[in-house]
Design an enzyme around this catalytic site. Structure first.
Site, PDB file in Angstrom:
ATOM      1  N   HIS A  17      -3.473  -5.744   1.406  1.00 34.09           N
ATOM      2  CA  HIS A  17      -2.680  -5.933   2.623  1.00 34.09           C
ATOM      3  C   HIS A  17      -2.573  -7.389   3.070  1.00 34.09           C
ATOM      4  CE1 HIS A  17      -2.334  -1.639   3.957  1.00 34.09           C
ATOM      5  NE2 HIS A  17      -3.286  -1.537   3.037  1.00 34.09           N
ATOM      6  N   CYS A  67       0.827  -1.201   0.000  1.00 36.00           N
ATOM      7  CA  CYS A  67       0.000   0.000   0.000  1.00 36.00           C
ATOM      8  C   CYS A  67       0.869   1.263   0.000  1.00 36.00           C
ATOM      9  CB  CYS A  67      -0.979  -0.028   1.171  1.00 36.00           C
ATOM     10  SG  CYS A  67      -2.373   1.093   0.960  1.00 36.00           S
ATOM     11  N   GLU A  85      -0.641  -8.551   5.304  1.00 40.01           N
ATOM     12  CA  GLU A  85      -0.356  -8.635   6.745  1.00 40.01           C
ATOM     13  C   GLU A  85      -1.621  -8.636   7.587  1.00 40.01           C
ATOM     14  OE1 GLU A  85      -0.337  -5.993   5.032  1.00 40.01           O
ATOM     15  OE2 GLU A  85      -0.595  -4.164   6.192  1.00 40.01           O
TER      16      GLU A  85
END
Lengths: 85, 259
Positions: free
Chosen positions: B220, B111, B222
């Protein structure tokens, strides 16, 4: 205090979402004469002392390498602000 | 950051068993970074050791790889990721990622981290506002189109994964020649599946550099590493852990001496 003006615009072929949003809002306020809006950036670089050719060249480099992203933006002008000189 | 702070208590996912348990992955925090703790946690759940790095420092502390996490570095003033590109830590990362001799440092930008990588010219193209002008937050399906990078080696070819997407400036663009080169060289690593969420050219969600050590992606991974806190999937609500493979991939790549 002398100033250098740097103007940056999104490249013509790239959609400018901010300009598009503004263009679509104008008629709501009765501004119907404008068919498009593009929004760019104006930077004012203040100089202590004279704007020498070296200082201007430095501003051009900053405009090309930091103030604009050449993938999406064009540097329109780098000039001395005569009013402030 | 010596004490582990669980995002939510009682997490039960066990770190993957890897031959390189000691792989040290640096996670850089800039002013305005939001996802550094999540990224560090993903590194740990993937079997590595997360090393917090500070944008103003100049030492990479001998890390084996780098994650540039999401957020709004320096408030995203000027352009998203543009000011972060000039941080002292970024200069070290750029040098290490493009080293002409020896191992090139694996770098993952997520991002805002992806935006930093394009601003620093480690990756081509640029990001502008989503074509629909709105901030978007949803679970997003991606196709993994390149499994030869340091960060995707443990995916299978054309694997579909679901990870969260949340951004305002997520529309990837590049000039036609660059797009053609990216496609021809297989450097489109992740592509959006289904409706294009932001108008990205060719549905591109992530790209790599020529040598595959630098990868950037908009969604994302994560946030999809731990059962109970990821996207919904076939096994249940919030059960998606597809993002974890990104982190186990780089750790395996480091163990194998690849890249």
């Amino acid at each position: 205090m002398p100033r250098i003006i740097v103007e940056v615009m999104p490249k013509p072929e790239i959609l400018d979402p901010q300009g598009k949003a503004i263009a679509s809002a104008l008629p709501h306020l009765g501004f119907t004469d404008f068919s498009g809006v593009r929004q760019g950036k104006r930077f004012e670089l203040t100089v202590e002392g004279d704007v020498t050719e070296q200082v201007l060249e430095s501003a051009r480099t900053a405009a090309a390498e930091m103030l604009s992203n050449p993938v999406i933006e064009d540097v329109i002008s780098v000039r001395v602000d005569e009013d402030a000189a | 950051m010596s004490t582990e702070t669980p995002l939510i208590g009682d997490f039960h996912a066990s770190p993957a068993a890897t031959p390189l348990d000691g792989a040290r992955i640096g996670v850089v925090t800039f002013p305005g970074t939001l996802d550094d703790r999540d990224a560090a946690r993903a590194v740990r759940l993937g079997g590595g050791t997360a090393v917090p790095l500070w944008h103003a420092d100049e030492s990479l502390q001998g890390v084996d790889a780098i994650v540039l996490p999401g957020g709004f570095s320096y408030g995203d003033y000027l352009r998203a990721g543009a000011i972060a590109r000039f941080a002292p830590m970024m200069n070290k990362i750029i040098s290490a990622a493009t080293a002409s001799s020896g191992t090139r440092l694996p770098v993952l930008g997520i991002c805002n981290g992806f935006q930093m990588l394009t601003e620093s010219h480690l990756l081509p193209g640029s990001m502008v506002k989503n074509d629909h002008l709105k901030f978007l937050c949803r679970d997003q399906v991606l196709r993994v189109e390149n499994t030869s990078t340091a960060w995707t080696s443990q995916f299978t070819a054309d694997e579909l994964i679901a990870i969260p997407l949340k951004n305002q400036d997520g529309q990837y663009l590049a000039d036609p020649e660059t797009l053609e080169a990216l496609e021809a060289e297989g450097r489109v690593v992740f592509r959006y599946v289904g409706e294009n969420p932001n108008g990205s050219r060719n549905g591109i969600a992530g790209v790599s550099n020529e040598t595959g050590n630098v990868v950037g992606l908009m969604p994302h991974p994560e946030h999809a590493v731990e059962a109970g806190y990821g996207p919904d999937d076939a096994t249940g609500m919030r059960s998606g852990t597809d993002g974890l493979t990104i982190f186990t991939s780089v750790i395996a790549s480091l163990a194998g001496g690849a890249q």
